[in-house]
Structures are given as C-alpha cells and as structure tokens.
Write a protein that holds these residues in place. Structure first.
Motif, short mmCIF file in Angstrom:
data_model
loop_
_atom_site.label_atom_id
_atom_site.label_comp_id
_atom_site.label_asym_id
_atom_site.label_seq_id
_atom_site.Cartn_x
_atom_site.Cartn_y
_atom_site.Cartn_z
N ARG A 5 -42.36 -13.31 31.23
CA ARG A 5 -41.16 -13.79 31.56
C ARG A 5 -40.67 -15.05 32.85
O ARG A 5 -40.37 -16.03 32.26
CB ARG A 5 -40.14 -12.97 31.70
N SER A 6 -41.21 -14.97 33.61
CA SER A 6 -41.06 -16.40 34.34
C SER A 6 -41.74 -17.47 34.43
O SER A 6 -41.24 -17.93 34.63
CB SER A 6 -41.84 -14.79 35.85
N SER A 7 -43.00 -17.48 33.69
CA SER A 7 -43.41 -18.50 33.74
C SER A 7 -42.72 -19.58 32.02
O SER A 7 -42.55 -20.72 33.08
CB SER A 7 -45.24 -17.79 32.75
N ARG B 111 -44.23 -13.64 22.15
CA ARG B 111 -45.04 -14.57 21.33
C ARG B 111 -45.72 -15.53 21.76
O ARG B 111 -46.62 -16.78 21.21
CB ARG B 111 -44.00 -14.11 20.56
N THR B 112 -45.59 -16.60 22.51
CA THR B 112 -45.73 -17.41 23.35
C THR B 112 -46.93 -17.58 23.87
O THR B 112 -48.23 -18.34 24.30
CB THR B 112 -44.95 -18.36 24.37
N GLY B 113 -46.74 -15.81 24.41
CA GLY B 113 -48.52 -16.01 25.49
C GLY B 113 -47.84 -16.44 27.05
O GLY B 113 -48.90 -16.29 28.03
N ARG C 62 -29.94 -11.37 19.13
CA ARG C 62 -30.97 -10.13 19.25
C ARG C 62 -31.92 -10.33 19.90
O ARG C 62 -32.93 -9.59 20.44
CB ARG C 62 -31.55 -9.40 17.91
N THR C 63 -32.48 -12.61 19.84
CA THR C 63 -33.62 -12.26 20.72
C THR C 63 -33.45 -12.16 21.85
O THR C 63 -32.67 -12.80 22.59
CB THR C 63 -34.03 -13.59 19.85
N THR C 64 -34.88 -11.47 22.88
CA THR C 64 -34.75 -11.99 24.18
C THR C 64 -35.40 -13.20 24.67
O THR C 64 -36.20 -13.68 23.68
CB THR C 64 -34.67 -10.31 24.48
N MET C 65 -35.52 -13.12 25.28
CA MET C 65 -36.41 -14.16 26.72
C MET C 65 -37.93 -13.30 26.66
O MET C 65 -39.02 -14.05 26.40
CB MET C 65 -36.02 -14.48 28.23
N ASP C 66 -37.41 -12.36 26.80
CA ASP C 66 -39.03 -10.69 26.75
C ASP C 66 -39.69 -11.76 25.30
O ASP C 66 -40.64 -11.59 25.12
CB ASP C 66 -38.69 -9.71 26.48
N ALA D 270 -44.13 -24.65 22.32
CA ALA D 270 -44.76 -23.68 21.58
C ALA D 270 -43.78 -22.91 21.61
O ALA D 270 -44.71 -21.42 20.95
CB ALA D 270 -46.50 -23.30 22.07
N VAL D 271 -43.59 -22.97 22.89
CA VAL D 271 -42.08 -22.21 22.64
C VAL D 271 -41.28 -22.17 21.94
O VAL D 271 -40.56 -21.39 21.24
CB VAL D 271 -41.22 -22.83 23.92
#
Length: 198
Positions: free
Chosen positions: A40-42, A35-37, A26-30, A10-11
């Motif tokens: 950020r820490s998870s 989008r994965t639900g 331009r993509t961030t971890m946030d 899913a990630v």
C-alpha cells in the motif's frame, strides 16, 4: 515508456479490474495494491488516493476513444459520412468496452462526481469534430447535426444489447444530415412572370 510509466499503467489496469469487481465506492487502496503486486505504501508513489486512480483510469479510457475519433476525423481517403461514422464508432466502442460490469457506467456519466468533467470534455471534443465535418459538407445547422449524432449514441449506451443496430442507425442519421439542404421553391421573379405573361 519509462519503468515508472509502466508501473502506473499496471496500477490503472488493476484499478479497472477492481472497478469491474467492486465498483468505485467499495474499492480500497489495499485492493488496488494487492492486484498490482505492490505494498500500500508503494502504491502511494503512483497515486495519491483511489479517487485519483479512478480519475486517471477514466482519462485513459476517454483519451483512447478520442484518439480513435481524431484519427477517423483526419482521414483524407474517407467521405464525410465515413468520417462521422468513425467518430461515433469510437465513442460507442468505449461504451462497449465498459459493459463488462454494472459498476463501469459511472465512467460515462457526466453527472458523476469523480468523472463528470472528464466525460463533459470528451463529449465536447467529439461534438467539435462532428460539427467540423458537417460544416465542411455544407449541412444545415452543423452543431445541431452533431448533437443529434451524439444523442443517438447516448441512446444506445443505455441498451448495449442493441449494439448491432447502432451502426445502421448512425449511417441512416448521418446520411440524412449530410444531404444537401433542399430549399423550398422560391416564388417566381417579376421578370419571369412578365416573360410568361400572354
């Protein structure tokens, strides 16, 4: 598939969506986490950073294409031409799957910093599969024949709007490369000349 593997899948799906929308830079971890639900820490439970997420995505896409190419090469009910065409189709299907956005071309670029080694390894495996088919068929210079086929597909990568021409072009090239080598007529032997002498 374990729950952890499902979540990683899913990630990667979310990473692909972000790629289409924003591109790698331009993509961030946030963005991926949202989008994965996940928080950020998870998200860090599954990938260390966005570079790893994009590399895993590239590996997944290239591996799918390689699986299809391997299956085509292993067909025992197909001619050499059909098997080679199946390999090239698997490669080109990857290209078509990545034409939804201008941002995805990097996943196919052997010069790209993040994905270059993945692209190079994938192409090398396809070259090996094609070379084996041309060797089995007794083609002249099978490695060159494989490179010609891959160059053909690479040309269509830059003009996917011409996708309808890829198959007939590949069929024509493969058919020509698989034809038995016609050796130039050798000079008549001395004994032959003696028998013909009057």
């Amino acid at each position: 598939m374990t729950r952890s593997a499902d979540r990683l899948s899913a990630v990667l799906d979310s990473t692909y969506e972000c790629l289409l929308l924003y591109g790698v830079r331009r993509t961030t971890m946030d963005d991926i986490a949202h989008r994965t639900g996940l928080s950020r820490s998870s998200l860090y439970t599954y990938v260390r950073n966005k570079d790893e997420a994009f590399r895993l995505l590239a590996e997944r896409l290239h591996n799918r294409a390689l699986d299809a190419a391997e299956a085509a090469a292993a067909r025992t009910d197909a001619t050499g031409e059909q098997r080679a065409l199946g390999i090239l189709t698997a490669k080109f299907d990857l290209v078509l799957a990545l034409t939804d956005s201008p941002h995805v071309a990097e996943l196919l670029d052997a010069r790209a910093r993040l994905f270059g080694d993945i692209c190079t390894a994938s192409t090398a495996r396809l070259r090996t599969l094609l070379t084996e088919i041309f060797e089995q068929a007794g083609a002249n210079r099978p490695q060159d024949a494989a490179d010609i086929c891959l160059t053909l597909v690479h040309g269509f990568e830059s003009s996917p709007h011409q996708a309808h021409l890829m198959r007939p072009a590949a069929e024509a090239v493969i058919n020509g490369l698989l034809r038995p080598v016609r050796r130039a007529a050798s000079a008549p032997s001395r004994s032959h000349l003696e028998h013909c002498h009057v």
